[in-house]
Design a protein around this motif. Structure first.
Motif, PDB file in Angstrom:
ATOM      1  N   LEU A  50    -121.505 -97.431 -29.301  1.00  0.00           N
ATOM      2  CA  LEU A  50    -121.214 -98.696 -28.626  1.00  0.00           C
ATOM      3  C   LEU A  50    -121.840 -99.873 -29.359  1.00  0.00           C
ATOM      4  O   LEU A  50    -121.255-100.953 -29.430  1.00  0.00           O
ATOM      5  N   ALA A  51    -123.022 -99.662 -29.933  1.00  0.00           N
ATOM      6  CA  ALA A  51    -123.686-100.732 -30.680  1.00  0.00           C
ATOM      7  C   ALA A  51    -122.900-101.104 -31.929  1.00  0.00           C
ATOM      8  O   ALA A  51    -122.622-102.286 -32.164  1.00  0.00           O
ATOM      9  N   VAL A  52    -122.510-100.113 -32.738  1.00  0.00           N
ATOM     10  CA  VAL A  52    -121.786-100.440 -33.964  1.00  0.00           C
ATOM     11  C   VAL A  52    -120.363-100.909 -33.658  1.00  0.00           C
ATOM     12  O   VAL A  52    -119.824-101.764 -34.369  1.00  0.00           O
ATOM     13  N   PHE A  53    -119.761-100.401 -32.589  1.00  0.00           N
ATOM     14  CA  PHE A  53    -118.416-100.850 -32.206  1.00  0.00           C
ATOM     15  C   PHE A  53    -118.456-102.301 -31.727  1.00  0.00           C
ATOM     16  O   PHE A  53    -117.579-103.100 -32.071  1.00  0.00           O
ATOM     17  N   THR A  54    -119.479-102.648 -30.946  1.00  0.00           N
ATOM     18  CA  THR A  54    -119.622-104.033 -30.480  1.00  0.00           C
ATOM     19  C   THR A  54    -119.771-104.974 -31.669  1.00  0.00           C
ATOM     20  O   THR A  54    -119.142-106.035 -31.721  1.00  0.00           O
ATOM     21  N   GLU A  55    -120.590-104.576 -32.631  1.00  0.00           N
ATOM     22  CA  GLU A  55    -120.749-105.404 -33.835  1.00  0.00           C
ATOM     23  C   GLU A  55    -119.427-105.516 -34.592  1.00  0.00           C
ATOM     24  O   GLU A  55    -119.079-106.576 -35.096  1.00  0.00           O
ATOM     25  N   ALA A  56    -118.680-104.429 -34.647  1.00  0.00           N
ATOM     26  CA  ALA A  56    -117.406-104.438 -35.363  1.00  0.00           C
ATOM     27  C   ALA A  56    -116.399-105.383 -34.712  1.00  0.00           C
ATOM     28  O   ALA A  56    -115.506-105.901 -35.385  1.00  0.00           O
ATOM     29  N   MET A  57    -116.538-105.632 -33.431  1.00  0.00           N
ATOM     30  CA  MET A  57    -115.578-106.464 -32.698  1.00  0.00           C
ATOM     31  C   MET A  57    -115.977-107.941 -32.641  1.00  0.00           C
ATOM     32  O   MET A  57    -115.308-108.735 -31.995  1.00  0.00           O
ATOM     33  N   LEU A  58    -117.047-108.324 -33.324  1.00  0.00           N
ATOM     34  CA  LEU A  58    -117.533-109.700 -33.245  1.00  0.00           C
ATOM     35  C   LEU A  58    -116.498-110.740 -33.659  1.00  0.00           C
ATOM     36  O   LEU A  58    -116.465-111.839 -33.106  1.00  0.00           O
ATOM     37  N   GLY A  59    -115.638-110.422 -34.608  1.00  0.00           N
ATOM     38  CA  GLY A  59    -114.650-111.395 -35.069  1.00  0.00           C
ATOM     39  C   GLY A  59    -113.407-111.488 -34.198  1.00  0.00           C
ATOM     40  O   GLY A  59    -112.614-112.427 -34.343  1.00  0.00           O
ATOM     41  N   VAL A  60    -113.221-110.550 -33.274  1.00  0.00           N
ATOM     42  CA  VAL A  60    -111.991-110.511 -32.476  1.00  0.00           C
ATOM     43  C   VAL A  60    -111.799-111.764 -31.604  1.00  0.00           C
ATOM     44  O   VAL A  60    -110.679-112.286 -31.545  1.00  0.00           O
ATOM     45  N   PRO A  61    -112.838-112.294 -30.946  1.00  0.00           N
ATOM     46  CA  PRO A  61    -112.598-113.534 -30.179  1.00  0.00           C
ATOM     47  C   PRO A  61    -112.110-114.686 -31.051  1.00  0.00           C
ATOM     48  O   PRO A  61    -111.240-115.449 -30.634  1.00  0.00           O
ATOM     49  N   GLN A  62    -112.628-114.794 -32.283  1.00  0.00           N
ATOM     50  CA  GLN A  62    -112.157-115.845 -33.187  1.00  0.00           C
ATOM     51  C   GLN A  62    -110.714-115.585 -33.598  1.00  0.00           C
ATOM     52  O   GLN A  62    -109.897-116.498 -33.632  1.00  0.00           O
ATOM     53  N   LEU A  63    -110.399-114.334 -33.888  1.00  0.00           N
ATOM     54  CA  LEU A  63    -109.035-113.953 -34.242  1.00  0.00           C
ATOM     55  C   LEU A  63    -108.068-114.323 -33.113  1.00  0.00           C
ATOM     56  O   LEU A  63    -107.009-114.912 -33.345  1.00  0.00           O
ATOM     57  N   TYR A  64    -108.445-114.014 -31.887  1.00  0.00           N
ATOM     58  CA  TYR A  64    -107.600-114.301 -30.729  1.00  0.00           C
ATOM     59  C   TYR A  64    -107.470-115.811 -30.498  1.00  0.00           C
ATOM     60  O   TYR A  64    -106.386-116.314 -30.224  1.00  0.00           O
ATOM     61  N   ARG A  65    -108.566-116.537 -30.630  1.00  0.00           N
ATOM     62  CA  ARG A  65    -108.525-117.999 -30.442  1.00  0.00           C
ATOM     63  C   ARG A  65    -107.623-118.636 -31.481  1.00  0.00           C
ATOM     64  O   ARG A  65    -106.836-119.530 -31.164  1.00  0.00           O
ATOM     65  N   ASN A  66    -107.739-118.182 -32.720  1.00  0.00           N
ATOM     66  CA  ASN A  66    -106.855-118.707 -33.771  1.00  0.00           C
ATOM     67  C   ASN A  66    -105.392-118.450 -33.422  1.00  0.00           C
ATOM     68  O   ASN A  66    -104.534-119.311 -33.611  1.00  0.00           O
ATOM     69  N   TYR A  67    -105.105-117.244 -32.930  1.00  0.00           N
ATOM     70  CA  TYR A  67    -103.737-116.883 -32.555  1.00  0.00           C
ATOM     71  C   TYR A  67    -103.246-117.770 -31.415  1.00  0.00           C
ATOM     72  O   TYR A  67    -102.110-118.249 -31.455  1.00  0.00           O
ATOM     73  N   GLN A  68    -104.088-117.989 -30.413  1.00  0.00           N
ATOM     74  CA  GLN A  68    -103.694-118.838 -29.282  1.00  0.00           C
ATOM     75  C   GLN A  68    -103.369-120.256 -29.740  1.00  0.00           C
ATOM     76  O   GLN A  68    -102.393-120.849 -29.300  1.00  0.00           O
ATOM     77  N   ASN A  69    -104.224-120.795 -30.612  1.00  0.00           N
ATOM     78  CA  ASN A  69    -104.058-122.178 -31.069  1.00  0.00           C
ATOM     79  C   ASN A  69    -103.073-122.306 -32.224  1.00  0.00           C
ATOM     80  O   ASN A  69    -102.714-123.417 -32.601  1.00  0.00           O
ATOM     81  N   ARG A  70    -102.679-121.175 -32.803  1.00  0.00           N
ATOM     82  CA  ARG A  70    -101.823-121.178 -33.994  1.00  0.00           C
ATOM     83  C   ARG A  70    -102.453-122.052 -35.086  1.00  0.00           C
ATOM     84  O   ARG A  70    -101.768-122.765 -35.818  1.00  0.00           O
ATOM     85  N   SER A  71    -103.787-121.991 -35.156  1.00  0.00           N
ATOM     86  CA  SER A  71    -104.516-122.826 -36.096  1.00  0.00           C
ATOM     87  C   SER A  71    -105.898-122.231 -36.341  1.00  0.00           C
ATOM     88  O   SER A  71    -106.448-121.547 -35.477  1.00  0.00           O
ATOM     89  N   THR A  72    -106.455-122.519 -37.518  1.00  0.00           N
ATOM     90  CA  THR A  72    -107.839-122.159 -37.813  1.00  0.00           C
ATOM     91  C   THR A  72    -108.672-123.415 -38.036  1.00  0.00           C
ATOM     92  O   THR A  72    -109.757-123.356 -38.608  1.00  0.00           O
ATOM     93  N   GLU A  73    -108.148-124.544 -37.576  1.00  0.00           N
ATOM     94  CA  GLU A  73    -108.841-125.814 -37.736  1.00  0.00           C
ATOM     95  C   GLU A  73    -110.215-125.756 -37.072  1.00  0.00           C
ATOM     96  O   GLU A  73    -110.357-125.263 -35.954  1.00  0.00           O
ATOM     97  N   GLY A  74    -111.208-126.247 -37.789  1.00  0.00           N
ATOM     98  CA  GLY A  74    -112.567-126.276 -37.255  1.00  0.00           C
ATOM     99  C   GLY A  74    -113.357-125.004 -37.527  1.00  0.00           C
ATOM    100  O   GLY A  74    -114.556-124.951 -37.278  1.00  0.00           O
ATOM    101  N   MET A  75    -112.710-123.973 -38.038  1.00  0.00           N
ATOM    102  CA  MET A  75    -113.385-122.717 -38.336  1.00  0.00           C
ATOM    103  C   MET A  75    -113.876-122.757 -39.785  1.00  0.00           C
ATOM    104  O   MET A  75    -113.181-123.239 -40.664  1.00  0.00           O
ATOM    105  N   SER A  76    -115.054-122.245 -40.022  1.00  0.00           N
ATOM    106  CA  SER A  76    -115.616-122.224 -41.366  1.00  0.00           C
ATOM    107  C   SER A  76    -115.048-121.036 -42.150  1.00  0.00           C
ATOM    108  O   SER A  76    -115.381-119.885 -41.876  1.00  0.00           O
ATOM    109  N   VAL A  77    -114.202-121.335 -43.126  1.00  0.00           N
ATOM    110  CA  VAL A  77    -113.620-120.295 -43.962  1.00  0.00           C
ATOM    111  C   VAL A  77    -114.709-119.653 -44.825  1.00  0.00           C
ATOM    112  O   VAL A  77    -114.706-118.437 -45.045  1.00  0.00           O
ATOM    113  N   LYS A  78    -115.685-120.460 -45.269  1.00  0.00           N
ATOM    114  CA  LYS A  78    -116.789-119.910 -46.060  1.00  0.00           C
ATOM    115  C   LYS A  78    -117.561-118.870 -45.262  1.00  0.00           C
ATOM    116  O   LYS A  78    -117.984-117.848 -45.802  1.00  0.00           O
TER     117      LYS A  78
END
Length: 144
Positions: A50-78
């Motif tokens: 559960l610990a390593v799976f939780t860490e593995a899922m850290l980017g999913v909220p950002q992925l979903y937010r980008n999908y909702q907004n159809r944009s990555t504006e304001g996100m740090s690509v670096k």
């Protein structure tokens, strides 16, 4: 209050001390449960996964937010590039050192999420999406 049990307001703390109290209570309860079950290999393995799976899922909220907004504006690509390189190196290390299976699988999952976010950066930059129009329902418009 009633809002204390409403999941829509769970992280909307009215006082910082309430937040600290929640985190401390959670830490103490889970720490005690872990202490009681420390001799159970099934519990320890499940907790570790559960610990390593939780860490593995850290980017999913950002992925979903980008999908909702159809944009990555304001996100740090670096930042995402740093995530991707770190996750890639970590995963290669796990594989080469024959770490337990769940480390390699979750590492690969992390890399795939990172790559999906980078693909969103490319797609939404070079193929901008039209914003979703919100048309008014005819029955909800007022006659002038």
């Amino acid at each position: 209050s009633v809002a204390d049990f409403d999941l829509n307001y769970f992280w909307h703390w009215s006082k910082f001390t309430d937040y600290v109290q929640c985190v401390l209570t959670f830490t103490c309860v889970t720490g005690y449960i872990t202490y009681l079950w420390l001799d159970s290999s099934l519990f320890v393995e499940t907790l570790g996964f559960l610990a390593v799976f939780t860490e593995a899922m850290l980017g999913v909220p950002q992925l979903y937010r980008n999908y909702q907004n159809r944009s990555t504006e304001g996100m740090s690509v670096k930042m995402v590039l740093m995530w991707t390189s770190g996750d890639s190196f970590k995963t290669v290390y796990f594989i080469l050192n024959q770490a337990p299976f769940q480390f390699s699988i979750c590492g690969l999952l992390q890399v795939f999420v990172d790559i999906a976010i980078l693909l969103q950066v490319y797609l939404y930059s070079y193929y901008p999406q039209k914003p979703v129009s919100h048309t008014a329902h005819p029955a909800s418009t007022k006659a002038l």
